[in-house]
Motif scaffolding. Structure first.
Motif, PDB file in Angstrom:
ATOM      1  N   SER A 179      14.578  -9.521 -29.219  1.00 28.77           N
ATOM      2  CA  SER A 179      14.762  -8.028 -28.978  1.00 28.77           C
ATOM      3  C   SER A 179      13.486  -7.680 -28.249  1.00 28.77           C
ATOM      4  N   MET A 180      13.339  -6.572 -27.628  1.00 26.78           N
ATOM      5  CA  MET A 180      12.314  -5.875 -26.830  1.00 26.78           C
ATOM      6  C   MET A 180      11.953  -4.686 -27.668  1.00 26.78           C
ATOM      7  N   GLY A 181      12.223  -4.603 -28.981  1.00 21.41           N
ATOM      8  CA  GLY A 181      11.933  -3.595 -29.591  1.00 21.41           C
ATOM      9  C   GLY A 181      11.949  -1.882 -29.141  1.00 21.41           C
ATOM     10  N   ASP A 182      10.402  -1.426 -29.355  1.00 21.12           N
ATOM     11  CA  ASP A 182      10.688  -0.189 -28.868  1.00 21.12           C
ATOM     12  C   ASP A 182      10.461  -0.011 -27.360  1.00 21.12           C
ATOM     13  N   PHE A 183      10.141  -1.188 -26.599  1.00 21.80           N
ATOM     14  CA  PHE A 183       9.688  -1.091 -25.173  1.00 21.80           C
ATOM     15  C   PHE A 183      10.999  -0.307 -24.388  1.00 21.80           C
ATOM     16  N   GLN A 184      10.399   0.796 -23.505  1.00 22.05           N
ATOM     17  CA  GLN A 184      11.021   1.701 -22.882  1.00 22.05           C
ATOM     18  C   GLN A 184      11.068   1.343 -21.066  1.00 22.05           C
ATOM     19  N   VAL A 185      11.950   1.667 -20.553  1.00 21.64           N
ATOM     20  CA  VAL A 185      12.077   1.682 -19.047  1.00 21.64           C
ATOM     21  C   VAL A 185      12.012   3.093 -18.481  1.00 21.64           C
ATOM     22  N   LEU A 186      11.278   3.337 -17.423  1.00 22.33           N
ATOM     23  CA  LEU A 186      11.182   4.421 -16.769  1.00 22.33           C
ATOM     24  C   LEU A 186      11.244   4.489 -15.265  1.00 22.33           C
ATOM     25  N   PRO A 187      11.808   5.460 -14.915  1.00 20.69           N
ATOM     26  CA  PRO A 187      12.258   5.542 -13.484  1.00 20.69           C
ATOM     27  C   PRO A 187      11.084   5.884 -12.664  1.00 20.69           C
ATOM     28  N   VAL A 188      10.507   4.604 -12.163  1.00 19.68           N
ATOM     29  CA  VAL A 188       9.288   4.543 -11.143  1.00 19.68           C
ATOM     30  C   VAL A 188       9.277   5.441 -10.015  1.00 19.68           C
ATOM     31  N   HIS A 189      10.592   5.497  -9.248  1.00 21.30           N
ATOM     32  CA  HIS A 189      10.807   6.338  -8.232  1.00 21.30           C
ATOM     33  C   HIS A 189      10.612   7.685  -8.397  1.00 21.30           C
ATOM     34  N   LEU A 190      10.517   8.077  -9.496  1.00 25.56           N
ATOM     35  CA  LEU A 190      10.194   9.629 -10.083  1.00 25.56           C
ATOM     36  C   LEU A 190       9.024   9.981 -10.929  1.00 25.56           C
ATOM     37  N   GLU A 191       8.682   9.026 -11.743  1.00 25.02           N
ATOM     38  CA  GLU A 191       7.622   9.158 -12.817  1.00 25.02           C
ATOM     39  C   GLU A 191       6.180   8.582 -12.308  1.00 25.02           C
ATOM     40  N   ARG A 192       6.116   7.919 -11.012  1.00 20.45           N
ATOM     41  CA  ARG A 192       5.074   7.650 -10.660  1.00 20.45           C
ATOM     42  C   ARG A 192       4.028   8.531 -10.297  1.00 20.45           C
ATOM     43  N   PRO A 193       4.243   9.727  -9.523  1.00 19.68           N
ATOM     44  CA  PRO A 193       3.185  10.780  -9.433  1.00 19.68           C
ATOM     45  C   PRO A 193       2.602  11.384 -10.709  1.00 19.68           C
ATOM     46  N   ALA A 194       3.522  11.725 -11.641  1.00 22.04           N
ATOM     47  CA  ALA A 194       3.056  12.054 -13.031  1.00 22.04           C
ATOM     48  C   ALA A 194       2.192  11.117 -13.669  1.00 22.04           C
ATOM     49  N   PHE A 195       1.924   9.837 -13.445  1.00 14.74           N
ATOM     50  CA  PHE A 195       1.247   8.957 -14.113  1.00 14.74           C
ATOM     51  C   PHE A 195      -0.245   8.662 -13.399  1.00 14.74           C
ATOM     52  N   ALA A 196      -0.481   9.668 -12.445  1.00 12.92           N
ATOM     53  CA  ALA A 196      -1.602   9.616 -11.488  1.00 12.92           C
ATOM     54  C   ALA A 196      -2.859   9.663 -12.505  1.00 12.92           C
ATOM     55  N   GLU A 197      -2.804  10.436 -13.301  1.00 16.64           N
ATOM     56  CA  GLU A 197      -3.968  10.781 -14.355  1.00 16.64           C
ATOM     57  C   GLU A 197      -3.196  10.246 -15.899  1.00 16.64           C
ATOM     58  N   PRO A 198      -3.395   9.087 -16.221  1.00 16.64           N
ATOM     59  CA  PRO A 198      -2.626   8.702 -17.587  1.00 16.64           C
ATOM     60  C   PRO A 198      -2.969   9.441 -18.589  1.00 16.64           C
ATOM     61  N   ARG A 199      -4.133  10.067 -18.973  1.00 22.65           N
ATOM     62  CA  ARG A 199      -4.561  11.035 -20.038  1.00 22.65           C
ATOM     63  C   ARG A 199      -3.607  12.300 -20.087  1.00 22.65           C
ATOM     64  N   GLU A 200      -3.185  12.803 -18.827  1.00 27.95           N
ATOM     65  CA  GLU A 200      -2.215  13.967 -18.686  1.00 27.95           C
ATOM     66  C   GLU A 200      -0.669  13.589 -18.554  1.00 27.95           C
ATOM     67  N   TYR A 201      -0.533  12.373 -18.682  1.00 22.14           N
ATOM     68  CA  TYR A 201       0.887  12.047 -18.519  1.00 22.14           C
ATOM     69  C   TYR A 201       1.800  12.808 -19.409  1.00 22.14           C
ATOM     70  N   ARG A 202       1.386  12.780 -20.665  1.00 17.37           N
ATOM     71  CA  ARG A 202       2.200  13.487 -21.375  1.00 17.37           C
ATOM     72  C   ARG A 202       2.638  14.970 -21.257  1.00 17.37           C
ATOM     73  N   ASN A 203       1.718  15.626 -20.390  1.00 14.39           N
ATOM     74  CA  ASN A 203       2.136  16.937 -20.177  1.00 14.39           C
ATOM     75  C   ASN A 203       2.761  17.153 -18.542  1.00 14.39           C
ATOM     76  N   ARG A 204       2.578  16.043 -17.767  1.00 12.60           N
ATOM     77  CA  ARG A 204       2.979  16.176 -16.524  1.00 12.60           C
ATOM     78  C   ARG A 204       4.406  15.321 -16.114  1.00 12.60           C
ATOM     79  N   THR A 205       4.635  14.588 -16.852  1.00 11.78           N
ATOM     80  CA  THR A 205       5.825  13.638 -17.261  1.00 11.78           C
ATOM     81  C   THR A 205       7.003  14.668 -16.608  1.00 11.78           C
ATOM     82  N   LEU A 206       8.047  13.927 -15.834  1.00  7.05           N
ATOM     83  CA  LEU A 206       9.342  14.957 -15.381  1.00  7.05           C
ATOM     84  C   LEU A 206       9.859  15.308 -16.644  1.00  7.05           C
ATOM     85  N   TYR A 207      10.033  14.414 -17.597  1.00 11.27           N
ATOM     86  CA  TYR A 207      10.880  14.737 -18.799  1.00 11.27           C
ATOM     87  C   TYR A 207      10.475  16.110 -19.398  1.00 11.27           C
ATOM     88  N   GLN A 208       9.239  16.453 -19.125  1.00  9.25           N
ATOM     89  CA  GLN A 208       8.650  17.641 -19.805  1.00  9.25           C
ATOM     90  C   GLN A 208       8.913  18.578 -18.767  1.00  9.25           C
TER      91      GLN A 208
END
Length: 566
Positions: A179-208
């Motif tokens: 199994s891959m357990g809790d490993f998650q796949v994310l849409p890189v074509h949309l989420e890459r810009p939100a990850f520019a600053e990893p510590r702020e990702y939880r606030n900048r993610t498009l899911y938010q």
């Protein structure tokens, strides 16, 4: 002080209160067959699959965001986004010499997966190995603050063969390697810009910030509209290639007050109540007696563990004798019998008797023994004081704060019962509750509670407690609140057992390690176990195909199989 018979009368009366709420009902409307409206008691703090741990989020994601692998109804791993599970026998998994982070020799594993050719994001973009790589990048970054960071950090490399095939190189060959357990796949074509600053990702993610963006979702449904704190509207994912779901639209409504949740069902405002986050058993029993001809009520026992997380940084609660006194002072069997009609058995530890690694012979148990509780408090330096509250030599009162999710009628009743029991042995209880999204997203995750936090863990079968009991998983500001060990439990032997069990492939030897983990847990009590929950699913008679698993993967992972009865 309330006498024992008054307490039991209060517990018995709780069922009457629940049944009374049904008297406010109006006739059920004819259910629209193009829309299914589901009631839950919680609203997710975020929809990002990696950030925070809330069952309400898992419920929504089960319908809209598929994983590489999950556990199925038979409690064994099954593929979701991948074609098959690799195995050493089939040759698509192989051992290699590796080392732990501490440099000790260990077997690693290379395992090759193939993504389904028919997997697409909701904007028509195929799910590819680029999304797998990006999920790994986000999950393993130390500043992201994901809940289960080990699922990513133990991956040494991901070798991409093409857009669909990839090989995962894992540091350790563990018993869950297929199994891959809790490993998650994310849409890189949309989420890459939100990850520019990893510590702020939880606030900048498009899911938010833009959760209705179709490209975030790869399940049978996509999030179409969000009303924060109130409801999430799901629409069919036009690019889903699997079984076509029966409903054009699914509405998930958050109604935190369980009596109001029941009233909404009876008025026809919602069609069903999810068992994962719905009525408590006592309410469901009363509801079934009054309305069983109009609804199907299913009771699913499972790996849901109601407990009190203990803030071990609190000097009062850091004393194990105080923690043991708190559990000995409570008649948990009376709570189970009177409040839940025996359908929710008393928990002696964190592993359910249904789980294959449950151990009973070597695990300490705590019956109802207020005399022993009083003696332990005396030993800990808390003699009786004025006004019935114990005090130490510094003149400090033995007072603890108790928190849970506001609006959950059963939990609030249990709080009152606990406070009454503890009052009898001289412990003062201060109750302070919060809405679920604040309680889980801020207070528990960021370890802001000062005493006891009542909630439930829902786990997969033989789910290694690394994120909840290993010392590396204590959330801190430095690690951006990664991990789920909110109690702050630090025990070197528990750490060793978790590490050893993870790489032990022999089931019998692994079960022995699990038994020792359970013994330490029951002795040290980083959390106070209450009971194992049963999940009551309240469904309209016209809905079929809802199959509870009894573990952490919700019924919505198979929502495409739900059907309207002929």
């Amino acid at each position: 002080m309330i006498r024992r018979r008054s307490l039991l009368a209060m517990l018995a009366a709780s069922t009457t209160v629940s049944a009374g709420a049904g008297g406010l009902s109006s006739p059920v409307r004819a259910a629209p067959r193009d829309t299914l409206t589901i009631g839950l008691t919680q609203y997710p703090g975020t929809l990002n699959p990696m950030i925070d741990s809330m069952l309400a989020k898992s419920y929504v994601l089960g319908a809209s965001q598929r994983q590489l692998t999950i556990e199925g109804h038979d409690w064994e791993p099954v593929p979701q986004l991948v074609v098959k599970l690799p195995s050493l026998e089939d040759g698509d998994a192989e051992r290699f010499p590796s080392k732990t982070e501490a440099g000790e020799p260990v077997d690693g594993v290379r395992k090759t997966y193939a993504l389904r050719d028919d997997a697409y994001w909701g904007d028509g973009t195929p799910v590819t190995t680029a999304d797998v790589l990006f999920g790994w990048e986000v999950g393993r970054h130390p500043d992201t603050g994901v809940a289960n960071f080990r699922a990513y950090r133990d991956v040494l490399d991901i070798v991409v063969h093409d857009d669909k095939r990839f090989t995962v190189v894992e540091r350790k060959l563990d018993y869950r390697y297929r199994s891959m357990g809790d490993f998650q796949v994310l849409p890189v074509h949309l989420e890459r810009p939100a990850f520019a600053e990893p510590r702020e990702y939880r606030n900048r993610t498009l899911y938010q910030t833009d959760p209705a963006n179709p490209g975030l979702w790869n399940g049978p449904y996509r999030v179409a509209r969000v009303e924060t704190g109130a409801r999430i509207v799901l629409a069919r994912n036009e690019h889903w290639k699997g079984t076509r779901p029966a409903f054009d639209r699914v509405e998930v409504r958050a109604i935190e007050n369980t009596s109001a949740l029941e009233a909404n069902l009876l008025s026809g405002s919602i069609d069903m109540i999810a068992g994962e986050l719905g009525l408590a058993v006592d309410q469901a029993i009363a509801f079934e007696k009054r309305h069983g001809d109009r609804f199907a009520v299913l009771y699913q026992p499972g790996l849901v563990y109601e407990h009190l997380d203990v803030m071990l940084d609190n000097p009062v609660l850091a004393d194990r004798r105080v923690r043991q006194a708190l559990i000995l002072a409570v008649d948990r069997q009376a709570i189970s019998d009177r409040l839940f009609a025996g359908k929710q058995p008393v928990a002696d530890g964190f592993v359910h008797p249904l789980d294959r690694v449950h151990a009973s012979d070597s695990v300490p148990t705590y019956g109802f023994d207020p005399s022993r509780a009083a003696a332990l408090l005396e030993e800990a330096g808390w003699p009786p004081g004025p006004q019935g509250v114990r005090m130490n030599g510094k003149g400090e009162r033995l007072s603890v704060e108790l928190m849970t999710t506001a609006g959950n009628r059963t939990r609030e009743l249990v709080e009152q019962v606990l406070a009454d029991y503890w009052k009898r042995v001289g412990v003062e209880t201060r109750i302070r509750n919060e809405p679920a999204r604040v309680f889980f997203g801020e207070t528990v995750q960021k370890r802001r509670f000062t005493g006891l936090a009542m909630f439930a863990w829902l786990s997969a079968p033989e789910s290694l407690p690394r994120t909840t009991l290993h010392s590396e998983s204590i959330p801190t500001e430095a690690n951006n609140w990664a991990g789920q060990n909110a109690t702050g439990f630090r025990n070197a032997e528990m750490d060793r057992l978790i590490d050893a069990a993870e790489i032990e492939l022999d089931p019998d030897r692994r079960k022995a390690l699990w038994a020792e983990m359970q013994r330490i847990y029951a002795t040290e009590l980083p959390a106070i176990p209450l009971y194992f929950r049963a999940e009551p699913y309240i469904l309209p008679n016209w809905l079929t195909g809802v199959r509870p698993t009894g573990h952490k993967y919700t019924t919505t992972n198979w929502i495409e199989d739900w059907r309207v009865a002929e």
